[in-house]
Design a protein around this motif. Structure first.
Motif, PDB file in Angstrom:
ATOM      1  N   ILE A  56       0.627   2.578 -12.172  1.00  0.00           N
ATOM      2  CA  ILE A  56      -0.826   2.746 -12.020  1.00  0.00           C
ATOM      3  C   ILE A  56      -1.277   4.106 -12.526  1.00  0.00           C
ATOM      4  O   ILE A  56      -2.248   4.210 -13.297  1.00  0.00           O
ATOM      5  N   LEU A  57      -0.581   5.155 -12.114  1.00  0.00           N
ATOM      6  CA  LEU A  57      -0.961   6.504 -12.533  1.00  0.00           C
ATOM      7  C   LEU A  57      -0.736   6.704 -14.036  1.00  0.00           C
ATOM      8  O   LEU A  57      -1.529   7.389 -14.702  1.00  0.00           O
ATOM      9  N   PHE A  58       0.325   6.112 -14.568  1.00  0.00           N
ATOM     10  CA  PHE A  58       0.627   6.209 -16.000  1.00  0.00           C
ATOM     11  C   PHE A  58      -0.485   5.548 -16.821  1.00  0.00           C
ATOM     12  O   PHE A  58      -0.962   6.104 -17.829  1.00  0.00           O
ATOM     13  N   ASN A  59      -0.916   4.354 -16.401  1.00  0.00           N
ATOM     14  CA  ASN A  59      -2.002   3.671 -17.109  1.00  0.00           C
ATOM     15  C   ASN A  59      -3.283   4.486 -17.081  1.00  0.00           C
ATOM     16  O   ASN A  59      -3.976   4.629 -18.097  1.00  0.00           O
ATOM     17  N   LYS A  60      -3.611   5.007 -15.921  1.00  0.00           N
ATOM     18  CA  LYS A  60      -4.824   5.816 -15.778  1.00  0.00           C
ATOM     19  C   LYS A  60      -4.743   7.070 -16.646  1.00  0.00           C
ATOM     20  O   LYS A  60      -5.726   7.455 -17.292  1.00  0.00           O
ATOM     21  N   TRP A  61      -3.564   7.679 -16.693  1.00  0.00           N
ATOM     22  CA  TRP A  61      -3.396   8.905 -17.473  1.00  0.00           C
ATOM     23  C   TRP A  61      -3.513   8.631 -18.970  1.00  0.00           C
ATOM     24  O   TRP A  61      -4.129   9.400 -19.704  1.00  0.00           O
ATOM     25  N   LEU A  62      -2.932   7.520 -19.442  1.00  0.00           N
ATOM     26  CA  LEU A  62      -3.048   7.169 -20.857  1.00  0.00           C
ATOM     27  C   LEU A  62      -4.502   6.920 -21.255  1.00  0.00           C
ATOM     28  O   LEU A  62      -4.950   7.342 -22.331  1.00  0.00           O
ATOM     29  N   ILE A  63      -5.246   6.253 -20.394  1.00  0.00           N
ATOM     30  CA  ILE A  63      -6.637   5.915 -20.704  1.00  0.00           C
ATOM     31  C   ILE A  63      -7.543   7.132 -20.637  1.00  0.00           C
ATOM     32  O   ILE A  63      -8.399   7.330 -21.508  1.00  0.00           O
ATOM     33  N   ASP A  64      -7.354   7.961 -19.632  1.00  0.00           N
ATOM     34  CA  ASP A  64      -8.256   9.103 -19.425  1.00  0.00           C
ATOM     35  C   ASP A  64      -7.829  10.354 -20.180  1.00  0.00           C
ATOM     36  O   ASP A  64      -8.652  11.014 -20.817  1.00  0.00           O
ATOM     37  N   ASN A  65      -6.544  10.683 -20.099  1.00  0.00           N
ATOM     38  CA  ASN A  65      -6.087  11.983 -20.606  1.00  0.00           C
ATOM     39  C   ASN A  65      -5.520  11.937 -22.021  1.00  0.00           C
ATOM     40  O   ASN A  65      -5.526  12.946 -22.719  1.00  0.00           O
ATOM     41  N   ARG A  66      -5.007  10.779 -22.453  1.00  0.00           N
ATOM     42  CA  ARG A  66      -4.452  10.684 -23.786  1.00  0.00           C
ATOM     43  C   ARG A  66      -5.393   9.993 -24.772  1.00  0.00           C
ATOM     44  O   ARG A  66      -5.057   9.826 -25.938  1.00  0.00           O
ATOM     45  N   GLY A  67      -6.560   9.602 -24.299  1.00  0.00           N
ATOM     46  CA  GLY A  67      -7.574   9.042 -25.184  1.00  0.00           C
ATOM     47  C   GLY A  67      -7.307   7.631 -25.654  1.00  0.00           C
ATOM     48  O   GLY A  67      -7.950   7.170 -26.611  1.00  0.00           O
ATOM     49  N   PHE A  68      -6.378   6.907 -24.998  1.00  0.00           N
ATOM     50  CA  PHE A  68      -6.104   5.534 -25.399  1.00  0.00           C
ATOM     51  C   PHE A  68      -7.002   4.600 -24.586  1.00  0.00           C
ATOM     52  O   PHE A  68      -6.561   3.916 -23.659  1.00  0.00           O
ATOM     53  N   LYS A  69      -8.277   4.557 -24.956  1.00  0.00           N
ATOM     54  CA  LYS A  69      -9.268   3.815 -24.178  1.00  0.00           C
ATOM     55  C   LYS A  69      -9.355   2.355 -24.610  1.00  0.00           C
ATOM     56  O   LYS A  69     -10.418   1.847 -24.977  1.00  0.00           O
ATOM     57  N   TYR A  70      -8.210   1.689 -24.590  1.00  0.00           N
ATOM     58  CA  TYR A  70      -8.138   0.281 -24.969  1.00  0.00           C
ATOM     59  C   TYR A  70      -7.345  -0.471 -23.902  1.00  0.00           C
ATOM     60  O   TYR A  70      -6.170  -0.826 -24.106  1.00  0.00           O
TER      61      TYR A  70
END
Length: 404
Positions: A56-70
């Motif tokens: 859960i935290l990994f998914n949130k981090w990829l979307i919010d912090n790594r810019g992978f908004k897909y």
């Protein structure tokens, strides 16, 4: 991601190797060098909690912090990885031997697997889409209402008969979630709808599994169900991702997020399914329920510390009411009394007087007290830093372009 069995008669997994040695060592004497040591169930519980919260935290981090908004593309990638991995495991290990007992025909696949897989896909997409709009802590608060949706869906499909006792329990949980929603500072109605849609799709999936697969005489563990659902979900998500995210998708965002991180993210999500299989096999439905409640609380605390999420007093009270209702809903009064009595007995065995019968040495008691003291100090220190604003201090590191 996978279906969880709620039957209380699951295998306890307490292999009696150590018990035999404790009875006098007869087994050891007869078979020297062949002592079987089993892994303690606590390991499986800890692994499932760690992998579930990490996913859960990994998914949130990829979307919010790594810019992978897909989110739809990320879900599609998870399912493609799961499809490949389950096919490899089916041919190289015994983890998927349960599929040999499943009577899979074309009729069963089209009638049960395909519609359940589509609902599974919708649940996963909505669950990832909600990270664009809501905090992890608030998402977990909303998830505490999941049993309510499942129960209402079961009543609507006439799988269960309505009862006044459960209806009152449902009202308590809904009231707690409503308080938590009112107290949410960054409330997003779109995010709330995505979470509601994902929870509803998951509830319908569980009910359809109960109706269709049980009617067909099938019984699948989470990994076997993923073996059948993943290909259907992956194909469905390719169309969803193509329609929703293809116009704005940029391949440069993959490199920006990191190929290795995306591969690791999919591997962690898949390991979560594997850990759930071992957890179900080594513990009981009761342990799984208690572990899920504890995991939810832990995830809220961790997300607050990582993202400095603000939780209001009203939200805290609402979540407490919802968790209390959820615990009573999942366990019942008799189980709660039994667990309380067992914990009290365990506590007395550790901190009892020297005259009482105890299997815990004084050194172990001192170590446990020291650990509790350290944890209490860390919690109080973190709370002090957060309340004084020191936790919100941002340290600006030089970017790669600045260093060049």
């Amino acid at each position: 991601m996978a279906t969880k069995r709620e039957d209380g008669d699951a295998e306890q997994g307490l292999i009696s190797g150590e018990e035999k040695r404790a009875d006098g060592g007869e087994d050891t004497a007869q078979r020297p060098g062949r002592i079987r040591r089993s892994i303690h169930p606590v390991f499986y519980i800890a692994a499932w909690i760690f992998l579930s919260n990490t996913t859960i935290l990994f998914n949130k981090w990829l979307i919010d912090n790594r810019g992978f908004k897909y989110p739809a593309t990320l879900t599609c990638w998870h399912l493609i990885f799961a499809t490949i991995s389950t096919q490899i495991l089916a041919r190289t290990t015994s983890l998927l031997d349960g599929r040999k007992t499943v009577k899979m025909t074309g009729r069963v696949y089209l009638r049960a697997i395909v519609p359940i897989g589509l609902l599974y896909s919708a649940s996963l997409v909505c669950s990832n889409m909600v990270y664009l709009y809501l905090s992890v802590a608030f998402i977990q608060m909303l998830k505490s209402a999941s049993p309510v949706i499942v129960l209402l869906t079961a009543w609507a499909w006439r799988v269960e008969q309505p009862s006044l006792k459960r209806f009152i329990n449902v009202i308590v949980i809904v009231f707690g979630v409503a308080l938590a929603s009112v107290g949410e500072i960054n409330f997003s109605f779109i995010g709330f709808l995505f979470q509601l849609g994902g929870t509803t799709a998951e509830a319908m999936r569980l009910i359809m599994i109960q109706i269709l697969l049980s009617g067909e005489g099938q019984n699948m563990d989470p990994l076997v169900s993923l073996y059948y659902y993943a290909p259907v979900c992956a194909i469905m998500n390719i169309f969803i991702a193509g329609a929703a995210e293809a116009p704005t998708f940029e391949f440069g965002d993959i490199a920006k997020a990191g190929y290795g991180l995306l591969l690791l993210n999919a591997a962690v999500a898949f390991l979560l399914n594997v850990s759930s299989v071992f957890l179900i096999g080594k513990t009981s439905g009761l342990v799984m329920t208690l572990t899920g409640i504890f995991k939810s609380i832990l995830l809220v605390v961790v997300s607050v510390l990582i993202w400095n999420t603000s939780i209001s007093g009203l939200q805290f009270i609402g979540y407490g009411i919802a968790l209390g209702g959820l615990t009573y809903y999942s366990l019942g009064w008799e189980q709660l009394v039994s667990i309380t009595a067992g914990f009290t007995s365990w506590f007395k065995s550790i901190f009892g007087s020297q005259g009482s019968k105890t299997r815990v040495s004084p050194a172990a008691r001192k170590a446990l007290i020291a650990v509790l003291a350290v944890l209490t100090t860390l919690v109080l220190t973190s709370g002090f830093l957060y309340s004084t604003g020191l936790a919100n201090t941002v340290i600006q590191l030089p970017s790669r372009n600045d260093s060049e």
